[in-house]
Design a protein around this motif. Structure first.
Motif, PDB file in Angstrom:
ATOM      1  N   ASP A 190     -13.587  11.220 -37.986  1.00 15.72           N
ATOM      2  CA  ASP A 190     -14.096  10.086 -38.756  1.00 15.72           C
ATOM      3  C   ASP A 190     -15.604  10.208 -38.906  1.00 15.72           C
ATOM      4  O   ASP A 190     -16.300  10.641 -37.986  1.00 15.72           O
ATOM      5  CB  ASP A 190     -13.766   8.765 -38.052  1.00 15.72           C
ATOM      6  CG  ASP A 190     -12.266   8.531 -37.939  1.00 15.72           C
ATOM      7  OD1 ASP A 190     -11.557   8.862 -38.900  1.00 15.72           O
ATOM      8  OD2 ASP A 190     -11.824   8.042 -36.885  1.00 15.72           O
ATOM      9  N   ARG A 191     -16.104   9.823 -40.065  1.00 13.43           N
ATOM     10  CA  ARG A 191     -17.549   9.835 -40.287  1.00 13.43           C
ATOM     11  C   ARG A 191     -18.117   8.464 -39.939  1.00 13.43           C
ATOM     12  O   ARG A 191     -18.019   7.527 -40.726  1.00 13.43           O
ATOM     13  CB  ARG A 191     -17.863  10.196 -41.748  1.00 13.43           C
ATOM     14  CG  ARG A 191     -17.516  11.624 -42.120  1.00 13.43           C
ATOM     15  CD  ARG A 191     -18.139  11.985 -43.461  1.00 13.43           C
ATOM     16  NE  ARG A 191     -17.842  13.368 -43.817  1.00 13.43           N
ATOM     17  CZ  ARG A 191     -17.002  13.729 -44.785  1.00 13.43           C
ATOM     18  NH1 ARG A 191     -16.383  12.806 -45.490  1.00 13.43           N
ATOM     19  NH2 ARG A 191     -16.793  15.008 -45.036  1.00 13.43           N
ATOM     20  N   ASN A 192     -18.676   8.350 -38.755  1.00 11.45           N
ATOM     21  CA  ASN A 192     -19.255   7.073 -38.367  1.00 11.45           C
ATOM     22  C   ASN A 192     -20.345   7.264 -37.321  1.00 11.45           C
ATOM     23  O   ASN A 192     -20.526   8.352 -36.772  1.00 11.45           O
ATOM     24  CB  ASN A 192     -18.172   6.107 -37.856  1.00 11.45           C
ATOM     25  CG  ASN A 192     -17.343   6.716 -36.733  1.00 11.45           C
ATOM     26  OD1 ASN A 192     -17.879   7.400 -35.871  1.00 11.45           O
ATOM     27  ND2 ASN A 192     -16.038   6.475 -36.753  1.00 11.45           N
ATOM     28  N   ALA A 193     -21.077   6.202 -37.071  1.00 11.90           N
ATOM     29  CA  ALA A 193     -22.140   6.198 -36.072  1.00 11.90           C
ATOM     30  C   ALA A 193     -22.191   4.803 -35.464  1.00 11.90           C
ATOM     31  O   ALA A 193     -21.758   3.824 -36.081  1.00 11.90           O
ATOM     32  CB  ALA A 193     -23.477   6.565 -36.705  1.00 11.90           C
ATOM     33  N   SER A 201     -24.467   7.026 -30.855  1.00 14.15           N
ATOM     34  CA  SER A 201     -23.419   8.032 -31.032  1.00 14.15           C
ATOM     35  C   SER A 201     -23.228   8.323 -32.512  1.00 14.15           C
ATOM     36  O   SER A 201     -23.133   7.400 -33.324  1.00 14.15           O
ATOM     37  CB  SER A 201     -22.083   7.533 -30.450  1.00 14.15           C
ATOM     38  OG  SER A 201     -22.179   7.327 -29.057  1.00 14.15           O
ATOM     39  N   ILE A 202     -23.173   9.600 -32.836  1.00 17.34           N
ATOM     40  CA  ILE A 202     -22.892  10.031 -34.204  1.00 17.34           C
ATOM     41  C   ILE A 202     -21.714  10.981 -34.150  1.00 17.34           C
ATOM     42  O   ILE A 202     -21.691  11.903 -33.333  1.00 17.34           O
ATOM     43  CB  ILE A 202     -24.112  10.714 -34.838  1.00 17.34           C
ATOM     44  CG1 ILE A 202     -25.263   9.708 -34.965  1.00 17.34           C
ATOM     45  CG2 ILE A 202     -23.767  11.289 -36.212  1.00 17.34           C
ATOM     46  CD1 ILE A 202     -26.538  10.276 -35.536  1.00 17.34           C
ATOM     47  N   SER A 203     -20.714  10.736 -34.974  1.00 22.31           N
ATOM     48  CA  SER A 203     -19.523  11.575 -34.935  1.00 22.31           C
ATOM     49  C   SER A 203     -19.835  12.978 -35.435  1.00 22.31           C
ATOM     50  O   SER A 203     -20.733  13.183 -36.256  1.00 22.31           O
ATOM     51  CB  SER A 203     -18.392  10.961 -35.766  1.00 22.31           C
ATOM     52  OG  SER A 203     -18.698  11.056 -37.152  1.00 22.31           O
ATOM     53  N   ALA A 217     -31.832  12.445 -39.078  1.00 20.42           N
ATOM     54  CA  ALA A 217     -32.791  11.466 -38.566  1.00 20.42           C
ATOM     55  C   ALA A 217     -32.604  10.106 -39.231  1.00 20.42           C
ATOM     56  O   ALA A 217     -32.821   9.065 -38.607  1.00 20.42           O
ATOM     57  CB  ALA A 217     -34.218  11.961 -38.780  1.00 20.42           C
ATOM     58  N   ALA A 218     -32.203  10.085 -40.499  1.00 22.23           N
ATOM     59  CA  ALA A 218     -31.981   8.815 -41.199  1.00 22.23           C
ATOM     60  C   ALA A 218     -30.861   8.023 -40.521  1.00 22.23           C
ATOM     61  O   ALA A 218     -30.962   6.804 -40.343  1.00 22.23           O
ATOM     62  CB  ALA A 218     -31.644   9.071 -42.668  1.00 22.23           C
ATOM     63  N   ILE A 219     -29.795   8.715 -40.149  1.00 21.09           N
ATOM     64  CA  ILE A 219     -28.676   8.052 -39.464  1.00 21.09           C
ATOM     65  C   ILE A 219     -29.102   7.617 -38.072  1.00 21.09           C
ATOM     66  O   ILE A 219     -28.874   6.478 -37.654  1.00 21.09           O
ATOM     67  CB  ILE A 219     -27.460   8.989 -39.372  1.00 21.09           C
ATOM     68  CG1 ILE A 219     -27.044   9.473 -40.748  1.00 21.09           C
ATOM     69  CG2 ILE A 219     -26.290   8.293 -38.679  1.00 21.09           C
ATOM     70  CD1 ILE A 219     -26.038  10.618 -40.717  1.00 21.09           C
ATOM     71  N   ALA A 220     -29.722   8.546 -37.334  1.00 23.24           N
ATOM     72  CA  ALA A 220     -30.122   8.251 -35.957  1.00 23.24           C
ATOM     73  C   ALA A 220     -31.145   7.115 -35.908  1.00 23.24           C
ATOM     74  O   ALA A 220     -31.080   6.250 -35.019  1.00 23.24           O
ATOM     75  CB  ALA A 220     -30.697   9.506 -35.308  1.00 23.24           C
ATOM     76  N   ALA A 221     -32.076   7.097 -36.850  1.00 23.27           N
ATOM     77  CA  ALA A 221     -33.103   6.051 -36.863  1.00 23.27           C
ATOM     78  C   ALA A 221     -32.499   4.680 -37.137  1.00 23.27           C
ATOM     79  O   ALA A 221     -32.946   3.669 -36.578  1.00 23.27           O
ATOM     80  CB  ALA A 221     -34.166   6.376 -37.905  1.00 23.27           C
ATOM     81  N   HIS A 222     -31.488   4.632 -37.994  1.00 26.59           N
ATOM     82  CA  HIS A 222     -30.806   3.357 -38.263  1.00 26.59           C
ATOM     83  C   HIS A 222     -30.156   2.830 -36.978  1.00 26.59           C
ATOM     84  O   HIS A 222     -30.312   1.649 -36.631  1.00 26.59           O
ATOM     85  CB  HIS A 222     -29.744   3.546 -39.350  1.00 26.59           C
ATOM     86  CG  HIS A 222     -28.880   2.345 -39.571  1.00 26.59           C
ATOM     87  ND1 HIS A 222     -29.196   1.353 -40.474  1.00 26.59           N
ATOM     88  CD2 HIS A 222     -27.712   1.959 -38.987  1.00 26.59           C
ATOM     89  CE1 HIS A 222     -28.262   0.412 -40.438  1.00 26.59           C
ATOM     90  NE2 HIS A 222     -27.346   0.761 -39.541  1.00 26.59           N
TER      91      HIS A 222
END
Length: 338
Positions: A190-193, A201-203, A217-222
């Motif tokens: 699954d594509r999720n964070a 956690s990022i899949s 970084a955009a996902i992690a920063a959110h």
């Protein structure tokens, strides 16, 4: 670039189903699985450290951070293949080192085996099974080791005894102070964070989808923004329902408010860490066009076009700040609060 030739999840299925006497081709495929996952872990660790270190001056609370990501031979089902893929000079080893971190400056390298912390052999470190009951058994030892590292780093300089290529090394270092944040890749199709207040956690499927570290970084920063703004605590205090009924009424509105704040803060965190804030626009535009349903159809999130609009608004604010300013004070972290 971060895309890999083989999906991590499919490769790990191969690893977990290796026959007792696997042929050389199958073993090579399994080694690829380990190395692909390690690359994701390394990128995630590097991005997480940069984000937390660069924004430390704006965090109300900071924590000691050595920039080390460890892994334990016991966490892998097929230990023989794991040893073949990663070396493991000892059962606990360095999986990743963040560039410019205390560990990198002290000379640690990926693959170093950890044998003692301040003279105490890691094999003698006690594992509090009750305290670590929520951890899977194979991860309890490394959780105990990480807790000991954090405690030792908080008390001052720390000396690590290492095994590198059969030779003993003694390395001493002092931790840097960073924003709190633990980052991990979770193997999933699954594509999720997510962010639970402590861990981001990022899949693996989502991490494989990104085209660059800027997009990661955009996902992690959110997700880091959720933790820094204490959104979980806020929603809990408001008795927000995160289940099915969270998609309606006040709960949905309150969840959406935290998502908007996390989007707004994320590009400031990226800019301070030297990542391109425009990557948030590129990533969510591409993701929205290809996977417009899902979270974008939920009442707790903006549709992707409106979300991109938020990023543009914040990036415009950053652009107005003089070039002589080395860092950008994120407005949402400047607000006084508890």
């Amino acid at each position: 670039m971060m895309r890999f030739l083989f999906p991590v999840l499919a490769l790990l299925i191969t690893v977990q189903s290796l026959p007792a006497r696997a042929d050389e081709r199958t073993i090579d495929h399994a080694v690829l699985a380990h190395k692909a996952l390690q690359r994701l872990d390394q990128h995630m660790h590097m991005v997480g450290y940069r984000l937390t270190a660069a924004n430390a001056k704006y965090c109300k609370k900071t924590v000691p951070n050595l920039g080390i990501l460890l892994h334990d031979l016991k966490q892998y089902g097929d230990t023989a293949t794991a040893r073949h893929a990663h070396g493991f000079f000892s059962e606990l080893a360095v999986n990743a080192i963040a560039p410019d971190s205390p560990a990198a400056k002290a000379g640690l390298v990926t693959g170093d085996g950890l044998i003692a912390i301040n003279g105490q052999p890691v094999e003698d470190i006690e594992i509090d099974e009750e305290k670590l009951a929520k951890e899977q058994p194979e991860y309890r030892r490394i959780a105990a080791i990480n807790a000991m590292l954090r405690k030792a780093a908080a008390e001052g300089s720390i000396k690590l005894s290492l095994l590198r290529g059969g030779l003993h090394q003694e390395i001493e270092m002092t931790a840097a102070q960073t924003c709190p944040g633990q980052f991990q890749i979770r193997v999933s199709k699954d594509r999720n964070a997510s962010a639970d207040g402590k861990i981001i956690s990022i899949s693996s499927a989502l991490a494989e989808y990104v085209l660059s570290d800027d997009e990661l970084a955009a996902i992690a920063a959110h997700e880091l923004s959720h933790n820094l703004l204490k959104h979980r605590e806020r929603l809990d205090s408001q008795d927000v329902n995160r289940g099915f009924f969270g998609q309606f009424g006040k709960s949905a509105g309150r969840i959406k408010a935290t998502e908007i704040e996390a989007d707004r803060l994320s590009v400031w965190l990226m800019a301070n860490a030297g990542y391109d804030p425009q990557a948030a626009i590129r990533f969510w535009t591409r993701y929205g066009k290809e996977h417009g349903k899902g979270i974008f159809s939920a009442s707790t999130h903006y549709r992707w076009k409106k979300r991109v609009g938020l990023f543009k608004e914040e990036i415009a604010k950053i652009a107005k700040i003089p070039n002589t300013v080395e860092q950008y004070a994120p407005p949402l972290l400047m607000v006084e609060g508890p």
